[in-house]
Write an enzyme that holds these catalytic residues in place. Structure first.
Site, PDB file in Angstrom:
ATOM      1  N   PRO A   8       0.957  -1.216   0.017  1.00  0.00           N
ATOM      2  CA  PRO A   8       0.061   0.037  -0.133  1.00  0.00           C
ATOM      3  C   PRO A   8       0.638   1.246  -0.063  1.00  0.00           C
ATOM      4  CG  PRO A   8      -0.549  -1.474   1.782  1.00  0.00           C
ATOM      5  CD  PRO A   8       0.567  -2.010   1.184  1.00  0.00           C
TER       6      PRO A   8
ATOM      7  N   ASP B  95      11.727  -0.509  -1.684  1.00  0.00           N
ATOM      8  CA  ASP B  95      11.548  -1.872  -1.987  1.00  0.00           C
ATOM      9  C   ASP B  95      12.570  -2.585  -3.033  1.00  0.00           C
ATOM     10  OD1 ASP B  95      10.871  -0.855  -4.589  1.00  0.00           O
ATOM     11  OD2 ASP B  95       8.503  -0.853  -3.702  1.00  0.00           O
TER      12      ASP B  95
ATOM     13  N   HIS C 151      15.312   7.348  -0.472  1.00  0.00           N
ATOM     14  CA  HIS C 151      15.155   7.344   1.056  1.00  0.00           C
ATOM     15  C   HIS C 151      15.512   6.040   1.404  1.00  0.00           C
ATOM     16  CE1 HIS C 151      11.361   9.992   0.497  1.00  0.00           C
ATOM     17  NE2 HIS C 151      12.524  10.640   0.493  1.00  0.00           N
TER      18      HIS C 151
HETATM   19  P1  OAD Z   1       2.226   8.899  -1.165  1.00  0.00           P
HETATM   20  O1  OAD Z   1       1.317   7.572  -0.581  1.00  0.00           O
HETATM   21  O2  OAD Z   1       2.063   9.936  -0.338  1.00  0.00           O
HETATM   22  O3  OAD Z   1       1.574   8.997  -2.667  1.00  0.00           O
HETATM   23  C1  OAD Z   1       1.465   8.103  -3.511  1.00  0.00           C
HETATM   24  C2  OAD Z   1       0.586   8.644  -4.825  1.00  0.00           C
HETATM   25  O4  OAD Z   1       0.377   7.526  -5.902  1.00  0.00           O
HETATM   26  C3  OAD Z   1      -0.694   9.059  -4.585  1.00  0.00           C
HETATM   27  O5  OAD Z   1      -0.940  10.436  -5.189  1.00  0.00           O
HETATM   28  C4  OAD Z   1      -1.614   8.059  -5.020  1.00  0.00           C
HETATM   29  O6  OAD Z   1      -2.800   8.666  -5.387  1.00  0.00           O
HETATM   30  C5  OAD Z   1      -0.950   7.520  -6.106  1.00  0.00           C
HETATM   31  N1  OAD Z   1      -1.202   6.231  -6.456  1.00  0.00           N
HETATM   32  C6  OAD Z   1      -1.346   5.056  -5.651  1.00  0.00           C
HETATM   33  N2  OAD Z   1      -1.531   3.824  -6.370  1.00  0.00           N
HETATM   34  C7  OAD Z   1      -1.313   4.199  -7.817  1.00  0.00           C
HETATM   35  C8  OAD Z   1      -1.379   3.475  -9.016  1.00  0.00           C
HETATM   36  N3  OAD Z   1      -1.523   2.145  -8.745  1.00  0.00           N
HETATM   37  N4  OAD Z   1      -1.206   4.000 -10.137  1.00  0.00           N
HETATM   38  C9  OAD Z   1      -1.026   5.462  -9.979  1.00  0.00           C
HETATM   39  N5  OAD Z   1      -1.007   6.237  -8.836  1.00  0.00           N
HETATM   40  C10 OAD Z   1      -1.253   5.567  -7.510  1.00  0.00           C
HETATM   41  O7  OAD Z   1       3.516   8.057  -1.412  1.00  0.00           O
HETATM   42  P2  OAD Z   1       4.948   9.000  -1.859  1.00  0.00           P
HETATM   43  O8  OAD Z   1       4.564  10.215  -2.569  1.00  0.00           O
HETATM   44  O9  OAD Z   1       5.862   7.950  -2.294  1.00  0.00           O
HETATM   45  O10 OAD Z   1       8.853   8.570   3.083  1.00  0.00           O
HETATM   46  O11 OAD Z   1       5.483   9.433  -0.494  1.00  0.00           O
HETATM   47  C11 OAD Z   1       6.513  10.090  -0.302  1.00  0.00           C
HETATM   48  C12 OAD Z   1       7.460   9.610   1.143  1.00  0.00           C
HETATM   49  O12 OAD Z   1       6.352   9.771   2.156  1.00  0.00           O
HETATM   50  C13 OAD Z   1       7.674   8.240   1.363  1.00  0.00           C
HETATM   51  O13 OAD Z   1       8.806   7.669   0.499  1.00  0.00           O
HETATM   52  C14 OAD Z   1       7.701   7.905   2.578  1.00  0.00           C
HETATM   53  C15 OAD Z   1       6.455   8.694   3.051  1.00  0.00           C
HETATM   54  O14 OAD Z   1       6.403   9.254   4.384  1.00  0.00           O
HETATM   55  C16 OAD Z   1       9.283   8.035   4.523  1.00  0.00           C
HETATM   56  O15 OAD Z   1       8.708   7.130   5.018  1.00  0.00           O
HETATM   57  C17 OAD Z   1      10.558   8.666   4.915  1.00  0.00           C
END
Ligand code: OAD
Length: 346
Positions: free
Chosen positions: A51, A127, A144
């Protein structure tokens, strides 16, 4: 996004976004675009079974509610982890990449490299699926960090891989083996409050060199990665493939937002590039041969891990409340005894 009529007339698609994507694909095919910078986040790995963080209801941070953390991100904050590492390890087995297979979005990045147009990739994901998919390690930064090694958060001593895997499998906190340290061991992932790898500063200088930026699966809520798309030169196209709009992408006239799943988006892009069969073949070749990591066979789901951790934390709270009540009653008895006895007075 504004493209020439000539570009538009080559397009076979109907929506504006598809016409724009077709125009960009044509510029890649005819060699006008040769330096693609990619930025990815959790959304490219949700189809692999992890997730993301911030999607309502399905994202990790909403799911953590039963743990009553001070705030959801605390689970990944170094100051919280330093005294309460249990929640992190309670969910670690469900988020460990042991058994995961790359998605076709990871394969698209590998294909960009194979076609010699990947200038550089930044991923916020820990990952390591890009490497499993064959993205060259000199073309990507795991901004990260990753799970590939670990050390004590306190004295920084390295910790053995097999002991780490055992701890994760059992949902237990691994503690430092150095004499008189006792700090919790942490995988070499970057927590809130910690610095990014040193080479991040160097690598971000590659962003203004891009002639295309591709942003996939990120909410662009966490700095400094969230700032990377702003470093793209004005006039250079930025393509967002994501379920929702994120950051400031869409604010420049060259921006293209392909809303929907990352896997659908990259398939659409590959169709326009004429790379679709090659993409599918590259992806299948890796997914079919990637063996499951037996160490993590049959691990509980994330929801089960969270429910178990919530029960344990509840128990611990009951025990510490019980302790408090016992001490209070002990103290009360002592005071009563003292009051009952005549005490010597000066
Ligand atoms: P987020 O959970 O903040 O954002 C994920 C984005 O991907 C959201 O805009 C979703 O709508 C979109 N999304 C989810 N599933 C998708 C799919 N199958 N296809 C297209 N879009 C999809 O995750 P990140 O931006 O990666 O850091 O979060 C950044 C950082 O915040 C992470 O690396 C982590 C977190 O806290 C740490 O833990 C230090």
């Amino acid at each position: 996004m504004a493209f020439t009529t000539e570009n538009r007339s080559q397009a076979t698609a109907h929506t504006d976004e598809e016409i724009d994507l077709q125009a960009i694909a044509s510029r890649i095919k005819n060699g006008q675009i040769t330096r693609v910078v990619v930025l990815t986040g959790a959304g490219i790995s949700t189809a692999a079974g992890i997730p993301d963080f911030r999607s309502p209801n399905t994202g990790l941070y909403d799911k953590l509610a039963p743990l009553n953390l001070p705030y959801p991100e605390a689970i990944f904050h170094i100051s919280y982890f330093s005294h309460t590492p249990e929640p992190f390890y309670a969910i670690a087995q469900a988020r460990h990449p042991g058994n995961l297979k790359p998605t076709i979005s990871h394969a698209f990045i590998a294909l960009l490299a194979k076609k010699n147009v990947l200038h550089f990739a930044f991923t916020q994901n820990i990952d390591g699926l890009e490497q499993d998919m064959g993205v060259p390690v000199d073309k990507i930064i795991w901004a990260h960090g990753n799970w590939k090694s670990q050390h004590c958060w306190k004295c920084k001593a390295e910790y053995p891989e097999d002991s780490m895997k055992k701890a994760i499998r059992e949902g237990e906190v691994p503690y430092c083996q150095q004499p008189e340290c006792g700090g919790a061991v942490k995988p070499n992932v970057v927590f809130f409050g910690q610095s990014l790898p040193l080479e991040f500063d160097e690598k971000q200088k590659l962003v203004p060199e891009a002639d295309l930026m591709l942003v996939m699966g990120t909410s662009l809520k966490v700095a400094p990665c969230s700032q990377l798309p702003r470093l793209v030169k004005e006039g250079t196209p930025r393509v967002l493939i994501n379920i929702e709009r994120s950051g400031d992408i869409g604010s420049r006239k060259e921006d293209v937002c392909v809303l929907g799943s990352c896997d659908d988006g990259v398939r659409k892009f590959a169709d326009k590039l004429g790379w679709r069969d090659e993409l599918e073949a590259l992806w299948s070749s890796v997914v079919e041969t990637k063996k499951d990591d037996r160490e993590f066979e049959g691990v509980p789901s994330l929801d089960e891990c969270i429910a178990k951790a919530a029960r344990q934390m509840d128990e611990r709270l009951k025990i510490s409340n019980g302790h408090k009540r016992m001490l209070e009653s002990h103290l009360g008895n002592k005071l009563a005894q003292i009051k009952a006895k005549p005490t010597m007075q000066p």
